[in-house]
Design a protein around this motif. Structure first.
Motif, PDB file in Angstrom:
ATOM      1  N   ASP A 136      45.754 163.538  10.349  1.00 34.10           N
ATOM      2  CA  ASP A 136      45.553 162.229  10.970  1.00 34.10           C
ATOM      3  C   ASP A 136      44.523 162.399  12.083  1.00 34.10           C
ATOM      4  N   SER A 137      44.165 161.314  12.718  1.00 35.97           N
ATOM      5  CA  SER A 137      43.214 161.356  13.827  1.00 35.97           C
ATOM      6  C   SER A 137      43.838 160.780  15.090  1.00 35.97           C
ATOM      7  N   LEU A 138      45.128 161.042  15.266  1.00 32.56           N
ATOM      8  CA  LEU A 138      45.828 160.591  16.462  1.00 32.56           C
ATOM      9  C   LEU A 138      45.427 161.470  17.650  1.00 32.56           C
ATOM     10  N   PRO A 139      45.032 160.893  18.762  1.00 34.89           N
ATOM     11  CA  PRO A 139      44.614 161.698  19.914  1.00 34.89           C
ATOM     12  C   PRO A 139      45.701 162.632  20.432  1.00 34.89           C
ATOM     13  N   ASP A 140      46.959 162.217  20.298  1.00 32.34           N
ATOM     14  CA  ASP A 140      48.059 163.017  20.853  1.00 32.34           C
ATOM     15  C   ASP A 140      48.800 163.816  19.784  1.00 32.34           C
ATOM     16  N   ARG A 170      39.669 164.500  26.873  1.00 34.54           N
ATOM     17  CA  ARG A 170      40.390 163.674  27.828  1.00 34.54           C
ATOM     18  C   ARG A 170      39.365 162.958  28.694  1.00 34.54           C
ATOM     19  N   ASP A 171      39.414 161.615  28.718  1.00 38.59           N
ATOM     20  CA  ASP A 171      38.401 160.857  29.450  1.00 38.59           C
ATOM     21  C   ASP A 171      38.710 160.799  30.937  1.00 38.59           C
ATOM     22  N   ARG A 172      37.865 160.110  31.684  1.00 40.59           N
ATOM     23  CA  ARG A 172      37.967 160.085  33.144  1.00 40.59           C
ATOM     24  C   ARG A 172      39.257 159.441  33.612  1.00 40.59           C
ATOM     25  N   GLN A 173      39.818 158.533  32.803  1.00 44.93           N
ATOM     26  CA  GLN A 173      41.080 157.883  33.150  1.00 44.93           C
ATOM     27  C   GLN A 173      42.296 158.723  32.762  1.00 44.93           C
ATOM     28  N   GLY A 174      42.057 159.885  32.159  1.00 48.62           N
ATOM     29  CA  GLY A 174      43.153 160.752  31.768  1.00 48.62           C
ATOM     30  C   GLY A 174      43.687 160.487  30.378  1.00 48.62           C
ATOM     31  N   CYS A 175      43.018 159.604  29.627  1.00 49.49           N
ATOM     32  CA  CYS A 175      43.485 159.265  28.278  1.00 49.49           C
ATOM     33  C   CYS A 175      42.872 160.219  27.250  1.00 49.49           C
ATOM     34  N   LEU A 176      43.661 160.595  26.248  1.00 53.95           N
ATOM     35  CA  LEU A 176      43.157 161.416  25.162  1.00 53.95           C
ATOM     36  C   LEU A 176      42.400 160.547  24.164  1.00 53.95           C
ATOM     37  N   VAL A 177      41.280 161.078  23.673  1.00 56.40           N
ATOM     38  CA  VAL A 177      40.423 160.366  22.720  1.00 56.40           C
ATOM     39  C   VAL A 177      40.180 161.286  21.534  1.00 56.40           C
ATOM     40  N   CYS A 178      40.189 160.725  20.331  1.00 54.55           N
ATOM     41  CA  CYS A 178      39.847 161.484  19.130  1.00 54.55           C
ATOM     42  C   CYS A 178      38.683 160.804  18.423  1.00 54.55           C
ATOM     43  N   GLU A 179      37.639 161.567  18.139  1.00 51.07           N
ATOM     44  CA  GLU A 179      36.481 161.057  17.402  1.00 51.07           C
ATOM     45  C   GLU A 179      36.379 161.812  16.080  1.00 51.07           C
ATOM     46  N   PHE A 190      27.704 165.733  23.683  1.00 48.20           N
ATOM     47  CA  PHE A 190      27.441 166.414  24.943  1.00 48.20           C
ATOM     48  C   PHE A 190      28.700 166.294  25.783  1.00 48.20           C
ATOM     49  N   ILE A 191      29.138 167.416  26.384  1.00 48.63           N
ATOM     50  CA  ILE A 191      30.368 167.452  27.181  1.00 48.63           C
ATOM     51  C   ILE A 191      30.014 167.973  28.562  1.00 48.63           C
ATOM     52  N   THR A 192      30.351 167.216  29.602  1.00 46.08           N
ATOM     53  CA  THR A 192      30.110 167.673  30.962  1.00 46.08           C
ATOM     54  C   THR A 192      31.156 168.726  31.338  1.00 46.08           C
ATOM     55  N   PRO A 193      30.891 169.503  32.395  1.00 50.46           N
ATOM     56  CA  PRO A 193      31.818 170.577  32.767  1.00 50.46           C
ATOM     57  C   PRO A 193      33.226 170.072  33.096  1.00 50.46           C
ATOM     58  N   PHE A 194      34.191 170.901  32.772  1.00 54.68           N
ATOM     59  CA  PHE A 194      35.604 170.719  33.113  1.00 54.68           C
ATOM     60  C   PHE A 194      36.253 169.498  32.455  1.00 54.68           C
ATOM     61  N   GLU A 227      28.284 156.968  34.478  1.00 55.63           N
ATOM     62  CA  GLU A 227      29.213 155.974  33.944  1.00 55.63           C
ATOM     63  C   GLU A 227      30.298 156.659  33.113  1.00 55.63           C
ATOM     64  N   ASP A 228      31.353 155.922  32.868  1.00 58.90           N
ATOM     65  CA  ASP A 228      32.487 156.495  32.130  1.00 58.90           C
ATOM     66  C   ASP A 228      32.063 157.025  30.763  1.00 58.90           C
ATOM     67  N   ASP A 229      31.145 156.307  30.090  1.00 56.52           N
ATOM     68  CA  ASP A 229      30.750 156.713  28.746  1.00 56.52           C
ATOM     69  C   ASP A 229      29.655 157.777  28.751  1.00 56.52           C
ATOM     70  N   GLU A 230      29.306 158.294  29.932  1.00 58.52           N
ATOM     71  CA  GLU A 230      28.289 159.342  30.017  1.00 58.52           C
ATOM     72  C   GLU A 230      28.902 160.721  30.262  1.00 58.52           C
ATOM     73  N   GLU A 231      30.177 160.763  30.601  1.00 61.57           N
ATOM     74  CA  GLU A 231      30.819 162.050  30.836  1.00 61.57           C
ATOM     75  C   GLU A 231      30.922 162.841  29.540  1.00 61.57           C
ATOM     76  N   VAL A 232      31.184 162.136  28.449  1.00 58.34           N
ATOM     77  CA  VAL A 232      31.136 162.703  27.100  1.00 58.34           C
ATOM     78  C   VAL A 232      30.283 161.763  26.258  1.00 58.34           C
ATOM     79  N   VAL A 233      29.261 162.310  25.611  1.00 56.08           N
ATOM     80  CA  VAL A 233      28.365 161.509  24.770  1.00 56.08           C
ATOM     81  C   VAL A 233      28.599 161.887  23.316  1.00 56.08           C
ATOM     82  N   VAL A 234      28.886 160.901  22.484  1.00 58.83           N
ATOM     83  CA  VAL A 234      29.069 161.116  21.046  1.00 58.83           C
ATOM     84  C   VAL A 234      27.939 160.419  20.309  1.00 58.83           C
TER      85      VAL A 234
END
Length: 257
Positions: free
Chosen positions: A32-36, A63-72, A81-85, A202-209
């Motif tokens: 499945d593609s469930l984030p959790d 894990r995004d800036r709000q602490g939510c898990l995301v699955c792509e 592109f993934i920023t540090p940490f 911006e929030d969508d720049e911390e991880v770029v897909v």
């Protein structure tokens, strides 16, 4: 029960370059593609930035800036592109297909100064730079650092720039300067106006897909090659990675300078 998660293979690298490429096969298969998904093991992020090329049916978790898990759901030719940490992980969606990534980690300018950062200490660094997610704190720290380098107190900066003391206090507390104020502050501090600017992340720049359907449309098509651009970010202008395809007409191919 524990089981192998990745297979790592180092790719060609040199001590003269700041990047570290690795071929990483996803051994953990999910259905499945469930984030959790409990079968997904997240790392804690790492000091170096990362850009990734995907091959096969690979799930990318972060894990995004709000602490939510995301699955792509990623496929061949997609990139990121993934920023540090930023915590992240990768799995395969289909055990019958080859699924792996080419992960290139690099440190940029910060890595070159790592020894100096270690001497200063984490607490001091935070007070000098501010938070990357908080634009106001970054502006505050930058202006105060520039003023301290000129041995200027707020009253002297006000007098030298012609900006009222109350407004200077607000600027040194993180307020955004108007264009005229930026010019006046730069003149008083003997720096360029751009040396006082902070670019927000911006929030969508911390991880770029980036999807291959997006990049194929803007591919650079030469006579003997096709350069398909991979993930880009305005925060790392020197990050220029491509999916390079050599055409049958390359006998020999054009010289790449």
């Amino acid at each position: 029960q524990q089981s192998p998660y990745y297979e790592y293979r180092d790719a060609a690298m040199t001590r003269c370059a700041p990047f570290r490429p690795e071929w990483i096969k996803q051994l953990r298969v999910v259905h499945d593609s469930l984030p959790d998904n409990p079968d997904v093991a997240m790392n804690n992020g790492h000091f170096m930035m990362q850009t990734t090329l995907f091959v096969g049916p690979v799930n990318f978790y972060y894990r995004d800036r709000q602490g939510c898990l995301v699955c792509e759901e990623m496929n061949t030719g997609d990139s990121n592109f993934i920023t540090p940490f930023v915590p992240h992980s990768f799995t395969s969606r289909d055990e019958s297909q080859e699924a792996y990534i080419v992960a290139v980690t690099f440190g940029g300018s910060v890595r070159k100064a790592l020894t100096e950062f270690a001497r200063v200490g984490a607490d001091k660094i935070a007070s000098l730079t501010g938070s990357g997610a908080d634009l106001s704190s970054r502006r505050r720290c930058l202006l105060r650092r520039r003023a301290a380098a000129e041995a200027l107190c707020p009253e002297q900066l006000s007098a030298g720039s012609g900006i009222g003391s109350g407004r200077v206090a607000a600027l040194m507390d993180g307020a955004a300067p108007a264009e005229g104020e930026l010019q006046a502050l730069a003149a008083a501090l003997h720096v360029r106006p751009q040396d006082l600017l902070c670019t927000p992340m911006e929030d969508d720049e911390e991880v770029v897909v980036t999807r291959t359907s997006q990049t194929e449309a803007v591919a650079r098509r030469w006579r003997t090659y096709v350069f398909v651009p991979l993930a880009r970010t305005v925060h790392q202008p020197d990050l220029k990675t491509f999916d390079l395809r050599v055409l049958q007409s390359a006998r020999p191919g054009e010289q790449i300078s």
